[in-house]
Design an enzyme around this catalytic site. Structure first.
Site, PDB file in Angstrom:
ATOM      1  N   ARG A  79      -1.943  51.698  77.402  1.00 55.74           N
ATOM      2  CA  ARG A  79      -1.277  50.669  78.218  1.00 55.74           C
ATOM      3  C   ARG A  79      -1.043  49.404  77.394  1.00 55.74           C
ATOM      4  O   ARG A  79      -1.944  48.910  76.727  1.00 55.74           O
ATOM      5  CB  ARG A  79      -2.176  50.342  79.418  1.00 55.74           C
ATOM      6  CG  ARG A  79      -1.936  49.003  80.098  1.00 55.74           C
ATOM      7  CD  ARG A  79      -0.756  49.049  81.050  1.00 55.74           C
ATOM      8  NE  ARG A  79      -0.474  47.722  81.574  1.00 55.74           N
ATOM      9  CZ  ARG A  79      -0.987  47.222  82.699  1.00 55.74           C
ATOM     10  NH1 ARG A  79      -1.854  47.943  83.394  1.00 55.74           N
ATOM     11  NH2 ARG A  79      -0.653  46.026  83.117  1.00 55.74           N
ATOM     12  N   ARG A  88       4.697  50.284  83.021  1.00 59.98           N
ATOM     13  CA  ARG A  88       3.425  50.601  82.361  1.00 59.98           C
ATOM     14  C   ARG A  88       3.072  52.067  82.517  1.00 59.98           C
ATOM     15  O   ARG A  88       3.378  52.686  83.531  1.00 59.98           O
ATOM     16  CB  ARG A  88       2.301  49.722  82.896  1.00 59.98           C
ATOM     17  CG  ARG A  88       1.859  49.953  84.325  1.00 59.98           C
ATOM     18  CD  ARG A  88       2.671  49.240  85.382  1.00 59.98           C
ATOM     19  NE  ARG A  88       2.880  47.840  85.138  1.00 59.98           N
ATOM     20  CZ  ARG A  88       2.012  46.895  85.560  1.00 59.98           C
ATOM     21  NH1 ARG A  88       0.942  47.239  86.240  1.00 59.98           N
ATOM     22  NH2 ARG A  88       2.269  45.643  85.333  1.00 59.98           N
ATOM     23  N   ASP A  91      -1.675  51.685  85.302  1.00 58.81           N
ATOM     24  CA  ASP A  91      -2.334  50.471  85.784  1.00 58.81           C
ATOM     25  C   ASP A  91      -3.481  50.919  86.680  1.00 58.81           C
ATOM     26  O   ASP A  91      -3.296  51.791  87.533  1.00 58.81           O
ATOM     27  CB  ASP A  91      -1.323  49.634  86.589  1.00 58.81           C
ATOM     28  CG  ASP A  91      -1.896  48.309  87.044  1.00 58.81           C
ATOM     29  OD1 ASP A  91      -2.660  47.700  86.280  1.00 58.81           O
ATOM     30  OD2 ASP A  91      -1.572  47.876  88.165  1.00 58.81           O
ATOM     31  N   ASP A  93      -6.294  49.169  89.170  1.00 56.10           N
ATOM     32  CA  ASP A  93      -6.770  47.936  89.803  1.00 56.10           C
ATOM     33  C   ASP A  93      -7.992  48.240  90.674  1.00 56.10           C
ATOM     34  O   ASP A  93      -8.044  49.283  91.341  1.00 56.10           O
ATOM     35  CB  ASP A  93      -5.676  47.325  90.689  1.00 56.10           C
ATOM     36  CG  ASP A  93      -4.585  46.654  89.874  1.00 56.10           C
ATOM     37  OD1 ASP A  93      -4.837  46.300  88.706  1.00 56.10           O
ATOM     38  OD2 ASP A  93      -3.472  46.487  90.405  1.00 56.10           O
TER      39      ASP A  93
HETATM   40  N1  LIG Z   1      -9.333  43.349  91.204  1.00 60.36           N
HETATM   41  C1  LIG Z   1      -8.823  43.387  89.968  1.00 60.36           C
HETATM   42  N2  LIG Z   1      -8.459  44.578  89.413  1.00 60.36           N
HETATM   43  C2  LIG Z   1      -7.930  44.620  88.169  1.00 60.36           C
HETATM   44  N3  LIG Z   1      -7.726  43.539  87.374  1.00 60.36           N
HETATM   45  C3  LIG Z   1      -8.080  42.347  87.895  1.00 60.36           C
HETATM   46  C4  LIG Z   1      -8.638  42.210  89.197  1.00 60.36           C
HETATM   47  N4  LIG Z   1      -8.898  40.891  89.429  1.00 60.36           N
HETATM   48  C5  LIG Z   1      -8.528  40.226  88.340  1.00 60.36           C
HETATM   49  N5  LIG Z   1      -8.026  41.081  87.406  1.00 60.36           N
HETATM   50  C6  LIG Z   1      -7.541  40.637  86.098  1.00 60.36           C
HETATM   51  O1  LIG Z   1      -6.147  40.780  86.045  1.00 60.36           O
HETATM   52  C7  LIG Z   1      -5.800  40.848  84.676  1.00 60.36           C
HETATM   53  C8  LIG Z   1      -4.379  41.325  84.509  1.00 60.36           C
HETATM   54  O2  LIG Z   1      -4.287  42.651  84.947  1.00 60.36           O
HETATM   55  P1  LIG Z   1      -2.915  43.434  84.825  1.00 60.36           P
HETATM   56  O3  LIG Z   1      -2.165  43.023  83.611  1.00 60.36           O
HETATM   57  O4  LIG Z   1      -3.238  44.902  84.981  1.00 60.36           O
HETATM   58  O5  LIG Z   1      -2.144  42.890  86.122  1.00 60.36           O
HETATM   59  P2  LIG Z   1      -1.196  43.739  86.994  1.00 60.36           P
HETATM   60  O6  LIG Z   1      -1.941  44.948  87.490  1.00 60.36           O
HETATM   61  O7  LIG Z   1       0.068  43.976  86.260  1.00 60.36           O
HETATM   62  O8  LIG Z   1      -0.899  42.773  88.237  1.00 60.36           O
HETATM   63  P3  LIG Z   1      -1.634  42.744  89.618  1.00 60.36           P
HETATM   64  O9  LIG Z   1      -2.985  42.126  89.377  1.00 60.36           O
HETATM   65  O10 LIG Z   1      -0.741  41.909  90.487  1.00 60.36           O
HETATM   66  O11 LIG Z   1      -1.753  44.159  90.122  1.00 60.36           O
HETATM   67  C9  LIG Z   1      -6.878  41.755  84.099  1.00 60.36           C
HETATM   68  O12 LIG Z   1      -7.083  41.494  82.729  1.00 60.36           O
HETATM   69  C10 LIG Z   1      -8.108  41.409  84.917  1.00 60.36           C
HETATM   70  O13 LIG Z   1      -9.010  40.558  84.215  1.00 60.36           O
HETATM   71  N1  LIG Z   2       5.574  50.422  93.527  1.00 57.78           N
HETATM   72  C1  LIG Z   2       4.751  49.694  92.741  1.00 57.78           C
HETATM   73  N2  LIG Z   2       5.087  48.432  92.442  1.00 57.78           N
HETATM   74  C2  LIG Z   2       4.242  47.697  91.642  1.00 57.78           C
HETATM   75  C3  LIG Z   2       3.063  48.270  91.125  1.00 57.78           C
HETATM   76  C4  LIG Z   2       2.748  49.603  91.450  1.00 57.78           C
HETATM   77  O1  LIG Z   2       1.716  50.183  91.023  1.00 57.78           O
HETATM   78  N3  LIG Z   2       3.624  50.288  92.268  1.00 57.78           N
HETATM   79  N4  LIG Z   2       2.234  47.500  90.359  1.00 57.78           N
HETATM   80  C5  LIG Z   2       2.507  46.236  90.135  1.00 57.78           C
HETATM   81  C6  LIG Z   2       1.524  45.407  89.365  1.00 57.78           C
HETATM   82  O2  LIG Z   2       0.275  45.924  89.401  1.00 57.78           O
HETATM   83  C7  LIG Z   2       3.729  45.579  90.582  1.00 57.78           C
HETATM   84  N5  LIG Z   2       4.563  46.408  91.375  1.00 57.78           N
END
Ligand SMILES: Nc1ncnc2c1ncn2[C@@H]1O[C@H](COP(=O)(O)OP(=O)(O)OP(=O)(O)O)[C@@H](O)[C@H]1O
Ligand SMILES: Nc1nc2c(c(=O)[nH]1)N=C(CO)CN2
Length: 177
Positions: A79, A88, A91, A93
């Site tokens: 990633r 990506r 991802d 989360d």
């Molecule tokens: N609950 C969480 N899960 C994953 N990452 C988190 C969380 N809370 C904070 N973060 C932080 O978010 C940072 C950025 O993550 P990333 O680049 O994957 O964001 P994203 O997944 O694109 O956006 P989003 O957070 O909106 O889903 C990570 O380095 C991490 O430290």
């Molecule tokens: N449909 C969809 N949209 C997104 C997604 C994802 O996993 N699915 N993840 C994002 C940032 O984490 C932003 N937008």
């Protein structure tokens, strides 16, 4: 011991392969995996995503440990982060985390926010989450709400924006952790 709800998504390359990689990397800690959903990009432009939700338990991990696992697994999928919400390979989360006594973890600092601050407005998280925890609840701005109610209000506002596919993710069933 904590149990985490993890959201996984991919919109680059072998999308199903990357989701399966995430499930496999968690090994016997996986308790349940949702169906795979095809979803329009939310809040961004680009290819459609495949999304799913995993429930996993680990006797040694706390919420920060789960964030470490999420980052480790994203690295396995090579990633990269070229731009915010850009396409990506994978991802991962941390959506929510529960302790052994059933209490929910609530943290918010510069590295980690749990529950995930945008989970309540994301159909690509809420629909698959209901597959694996139909009674799931989520704290939104301090209010404890049912995920089913969140889904119902999203459907009213936006219509159905995720499509359940026939694709499946396989996982090893663990009987003893
Ligand atoms: N609950 C969480 N899960 C994953 N990452 C988190 C969380 N809370 C904070 N973060 C932080 O978010 C940072 C950025 O993550 P990333 O680049 O994957 O964001 P994203 O997944 O694109 O956006 P989003 O957070 O909106 O889903 C990570 O380095 C991490 O430290
Ligand atoms: N449909 C969809 N949209 C997104 C997604 C994802 O996993 N699915 N993840 C994002 C940032 O984490 C932003 N937008």
């Amino acid at each position: 011991m904590t149990t985490a709800v993890l959201s996984i998504g991919s919109n680059l390359g072998n999308r199903l392969g990357y989701l399966q990689l995430a499930v496999a990397a968690l090994e016997k800690r996986v308790a349940a995996v949702s169906a795979v959903y095809e979803t329009d990009p939310w809040g961004t432009v680009g290819p459609n995503f495949l999304n799913a939700v995993i429930v996993a338990s680990d006797p040694k991990l706390d919420e920060r440990g789960w964030l470490g696992e999420a980052m480790r697994i994203e690295a396995l999928a090579a990633r990269t982060r070229e731009r915010v919400w850009g396409p990506r390979t994978l991802d991962v989360d941390v959506i929510a985390c529960t302790r052994e006594d059933g209490t929910s973890v609530s943290v918010a600092d510069e590295r980690l926010t749990v529950p995930h601050p945008r989970a309540h407005e994301r159909a690509f998280v809420l629909f698959p989450w209901l597959d694996v925890q139909p009674e799931a609840r989520l704290s939104v701005d301090g209010w404890d709400v049912s995920v089913r109610e969140l889904v119902d209000s999203l459907v009213l506002r936006e219509g159905i924006v995720v499509r359940r596919t026939a694709l499946t993710l396989s996982f090893a069933v663990s009987h003893a952790l």
